[in-house]
Scaffold this motif. Structure first.
Motif, PDB file in Angstrom:
ATOM      1  N   ASP A 136       1.006  -1.121  -0.065  1.00 10.36           N
ATOM      2  CA  ASP A 136       0.145  -0.059  -0.048  1.00 10.36           C
ATOM      3  C   ASP A 136       0.667   1.226   0.101  1.00 10.36           C
ATOM      4  O   ASP A 136       0.974   2.039   0.776  1.00 10.36           O
ATOM      5  CB  ASP A 136      -0.799   0.094   1.277  1.00 10.36           C
ATOM      6  N   TRP A 137       1.667   1.381  -0.971  1.00  8.93           N
ATOM      7  CA  TRP A 137       2.510   2.498  -1.200  1.00  8.93           C
ATOM      8  C   TRP A 137       2.723   2.705  -2.669  1.00  8.93           C
ATOM      9  O   TRP A 137       2.706   1.873  -3.657  1.00  8.93           O
ATOM     10  CB  TRP A 137       3.775   2.456  -0.606  1.00  8.93           C
ATOM     11  N   GLU A 138       3.200   4.159  -3.095  1.00  8.17           N
ATOM     12  CA  GLU A 138       3.430   4.359  -4.561  1.00  8.17           C
ATOM     13  C   GLU A 138       4.997   4.321  -4.719  1.00  8.17           C
ATOM     14  O   GLU A 138       5.556   5.318  -4.125  1.00  8.17           O
ATOM     15  CB  GLU A 138       2.623   5.613  -4.900  1.00  8.17           C
ATOM     16  N   ILE A 139       5.283   3.975  -5.840  1.00 12.29           N
ATOM     17  CA  ILE A 139       6.704   4.146  -6.326  1.00 12.29           C
ATOM     18  C   ILE A 139       6.965   5.709  -6.729  1.00 12.29           C
ATOM     19  O   ILE A 139       6.079   5.948  -7.510  1.00 12.29           O
ATOM     20  CB  ILE A 139       7.028   3.055  -7.451  1.00 12.29           C
ATOM     21  N   GLY A 140       7.986   6.103  -6.388  1.00 11.03           N
ATOM     22  CA  GLY A 140       8.307   7.567  -6.621  1.00 11.03           C
ATOM     23  C   GLY A 140       7.370   8.516  -5.609  1.00 11.03           C
ATOM     24  O   GLY A 140       8.262   9.616  -5.718  1.00 11.03           O
ATOM     25  N   LYS A 141       6.700   7.999  -4.937  1.00 10.95           N
ATOM     26  CA  LYS A 141       5.862   8.933  -3.991  1.00 10.95           C
ATOM     27  C   LYS A 141       6.270   8.561  -2.421  1.00 10.95           C
ATOM     28  O   LYS A 141       6.529   9.658  -1.872  1.00 10.95           O
ATOM     29  CB  LYS A 141       4.419   8.986  -3.920  1.00 10.95           C
ATOM     30  N   HIS A 142       6.256   7.384  -2.190  1.00  7.21           N
ATOM     31  CA  HIS A 142       6.478   7.034  -0.834  1.00  7.21           C
ATOM     32  C   HIS A 142       7.633   6.563  -0.611  1.00  7.21           C
ATOM     33  O   HIS A 142       8.214   5.376  -1.485  1.00  7.21           O
ATOM     34  CB  HIS A 142       5.464   6.053  -0.335  1.00  7.21           C
ATOM     35  N   GLY A 143       8.406   6.742   0.454  1.00  8.68           N
ATOM     36  CA  GLY A 143       9.418   6.004   1.182  1.00  8.68           C
ATOM     37  C   GLY A 143       8.896   4.965   1.966  1.00  8.68           C
ATOM     38  O   GLY A 143       7.755   5.242   2.604  1.00  8.68           O
ATOM     39  N   ILE A 144       9.551   3.836   2.282  1.00 14.84           N
ATOM     40  CA  ILE A 144       8.859   2.594   3.134  1.00 14.84           C
ATOM     41  C   ILE A 144      10.216   2.393   4.263  1.00 14.84           C
ATOM     42  O   ILE A 144      11.220   2.413   3.881  1.00 14.84           O
ATOM     43  CB  ILE A 144       8.477   1.480   2.414  1.00 14.84           C
ATOM     44  N   GLN A 145       9.612   1.940   5.368  1.00 19.04           N
ATOM     45  CA  GLN A 145      10.539   1.489   6.516  1.00 19.04           C
ATOM     46  C   GLN A 145      10.067   0.095   6.721  1.00 19.04           C
ATOM     47  O   GLN A 145       8.954   0.141   6.978  1.00 19.04           O
ATOM     48  CB  GLN A 145      10.549   2.573   7.700  1.00 19.04           C
ATOM     49  N   ILE A 146      10.805  -0.759   6.834  1.00 23.92           N
ATOM     50  CA  ILE A 146      10.124  -2.212   7.133  1.00 23.92           C
ATOM     51  C   ILE A 146      10.950  -2.674   8.413  1.00 23.92           C
ATOM     52  O   ILE A 146      12.160  -2.368   8.643  1.00 23.92           O
ATOM     53  CB  ILE A 146      10.366  -3.233   6.154  1.00 23.92           C
ATOM     54  N   SER A 147      10.304  -3.607   9.346  1.00 19.82           N
ATOM     55  CA  SER A 147      10.845  -3.925  10.393  1.00 19.82           C
ATOM     56  C   SER A 147      10.234  -5.422  10.400  1.00 19.82           C
ATOM     57  O   SER A 147       8.970  -5.588  10.244  1.00 19.82           O
ATOM     58  CB  SER A 147      10.533  -3.058  11.448  1.00 19.82           C
ATOM     59  N   PHE A 148      11.028  -6.436  10.847  1.00 20.24           N
ATOM     60  CA  PHE A 148      10.536  -7.927  10.995  1.00 20.24           C
ATOM     61  C   PHE A 148      11.403  -8.723  11.966  1.00 20.24           C
ATOM     62  O   PHE A 148      12.691  -8.358  11.975  1.00 20.24           O
ATOM     63  CB  PHE A 148      10.290  -8.446   9.695  1.00 20.24           C
ATOM     64  N   LYS A 149      11.061  -9.614  12.267  1.00 17.71           N
ATOM     65  CA  LYS A 149      12.082 -10.663  13.142  1.00 17.71           C
ATOM     66  C   LYS A 149      11.911 -11.857  12.291  1.00 17.71           C
ATOM     67  O   LYS A 149      11.041 -12.372  11.818  1.00 17.71           O
ATOM     68  CB  LYS A 149      11.070 -10.776  14.390  1.00 17.71           C
ATOM     69  N   ALA A 150      13.142 -12.461  12.170  1.00 17.44           N
ATOM     70  CA  ALA A 150      13.249 -13.636  11.590  1.00 17.44           C
ATOM     71  C   ALA A 150      14.761 -14.401  12.336  1.00 17.44           C
ATOM     72  O   ALA A 150      15.636 -13.977  12.505  1.00 17.44           O
ATOM     73  CB  ALA A 150      13.886 -13.500  10.243  1.00 17.44           C
ATOM     74  N   GLU A 151      14.381 -15.621  12.592  1.00 12.18           N
ATOM     75  CA  GLU A 151      15.387 -16.484  13.369  1.00 12.18           C
ATOM     76  C   GLU A 151      15.909 -15.950  14.602  1.00 12.18           C
ATOM     77  O   GLU A 151      17.258 -16.001  14.796  1.00 12.18           O
ATOM     78  CB  GLU A 151      16.545 -16.929  12.239  1.00 12.18           C
ATOM     79  N   GLY A 152      14.916 -15.245  15.227  1.00 18.65           N
ATOM     80  CA  GLY A 152      15.303 -14.987  16.567  1.00 18.65           C
ATOM     81  C   GLY A 152      16.089 -13.535  16.560  1.00 18.65           C
ATOM     82  O   GLY A 152      16.334 -12.897  17.586  1.00 18.65           O
ATOM     83  N   GLU A 153      16.205 -12.938  15.354  1.00 18.92           N
ATOM     84  CA  GLU A 153      16.735 -11.484  15.120  1.00 18.92           C
ATOM     85  C   GLU A 153      15.820 -10.540  14.905  1.00 18.92           C
ATOM     86  O   GLU A 153      15.097 -10.948  13.971  1.00 18.92           O
ATOM     87  CB  GLU A 153      18.234 -11.426  14.276  1.00 18.92           C
ATOM     88  N   ASN A 154      15.869  -9.144  15.122  1.00 22.15           N
ATOM     89  CA  ASN A 154      15.283  -8.097  14.750  1.00 22.15           C
ATOM     90  C   ASN A 154      15.807  -7.445  13.408  1.00 22.15           C
ATOM     91  O   ASN A 154      17.124  -7.226  13.590  1.00 22.15           O
ATOM     92  CB  ASN A 154      14.882  -7.270  15.715  1.00 22.15           C
ATOM     93  N   TYR A 155      15.218  -7.155  12.436  1.00 21.50           N
ATOM     94  CA  TYR A 155      15.821  -6.348  11.355  1.00 21.50           C
ATOM     95  C   TYR A 155      14.842  -5.220  11.008  1.00 21.50           C
ATOM     96  O   TYR A 155      13.549  -5.007  11.094  1.00 21.50           O
ATOM     97  CB  TYR A 155      15.609  -7.144  10.115  1.00 21.50           C
ATOM     98  N   ARG A 156      15.810  -4.190  10.564  1.00 21.26           N
ATOM     99  CA  ARG A 156      14.906  -2.890  10.115  1.00 21.26           C
ATOM    100  C   ARG A 156      15.604  -2.324   9.221  1.00 21.26           C
ATOM    101  O   ARG A 156      17.040  -2.350   8.879  1.00 21.26           O
ATOM    102  CB  ARG A 156      14.896  -1.974  11.301  1.00 21.26           C
TER     103      ARG A 156
END
Length: 224
Positions: A136-156
């Motif tokens: 739910d974001w538009e290329i060229g209009k929005h920046g995005i920040q993601i965060s998730f957890k995988a294999e016991g580690e946090n990523y951002r």
């Protein structure tokens, strides 16, 4: 003051005084040149607005065009670091002008001989929105920040609004590349459902070294 309400005030200022925004990358140029010459940290000019906003400072360098003697080819990234903290520009712009130029661990520190070939972009971020659908974001209009957890580690990780457009990526490619940028090299489909995504927009301004030289020649007392 919230980020969005601060930006409501600042956008009016930019619309009325569009040239004011160019002085942000001019300040960044002046800061790194002064640093390379062994000078003290440049004082934030009183002419610039003292507001609080997240920001990023990006440096790119023009590569020589071997097919066109004396010309320049593509630009490549030379450093890009910023903060999502809603802190005063008076504090953050001096800091991140230097951090992005000299402490982006993906690249060696910018050298004095590279300065004439640099472009600087200062991006001031606004309109942060958490979204349930990672698309739910538009290329060229929005920046995005993601965060998730995988294999016991946090990523951002984050990409500014212009990145996916400049790289000619679709949304899936952007998300996969951002996952890798965050430091996770597993399979995208395994973490797709757990992604927390926030979209945002930016107001940015880019200046070249020649733009800076022209400005500083006409305004010798602007920076202290």
């Amino acid at each position: 003051v919230s980020t969005q309400s601060t930006w409501g005030l600042y956008q009016g200022l930019v619309m009325e005084q569009s040239e004011l925004q160019k002085e942000f990358p001019f300040f960044s140029f002046h800061s790194i040149i002064n640093h390379l010459k062994g000078g003290k940290i440049v004082e934030y000019p009183s002419q610039l607005p003292d507001i609080s906003t997240p920001l990023f400072v990006t440096w790119k360098i023009k590569l020589p065009d071997k097919k066109n003697s004396g010309g320049h080819g593509n630009e490549i990234l030379r450093g890009c670091i910023g903060t999502f903290a809603n802190q005063p520009l008076k504090k953050m712009l001096p800091a991140y002008s230097l951090i992005s130029a000299f402490r982006d661990h993906r690249f060696p520190p910018i050298s004095e001989r590279e300065i004439p070939f640099l472009n600087c972009t200062v991006s001031l971020l606004q309109h942060f929105e958490k979204i349930k659908d990672p698309y739910d974001w538009e290329i060229g209009k929005h920046g995005i920040q993601i965060s998730f957890k995988a294999e016991g580690e946090n990523y951002r990780g984050t990409y500014l609004p212009e990145v996916s457009k400049e790289q000619h990526w679709d949304q899936t490619k952007t998300l996969k590349e951002l996952m890798r940028k965050a430091g996770y090299h597993g399979i995208f489909e395994t973490i797709k459902g757990s992604l927390e995504v926030e979209r945002y927009q930016s107001i940015k301004c880019t200046a070249s070294y020649l733009d800076y030289i022209d400005f500083i020649t006409k305004n010798k007392d602007y920076f202290k």
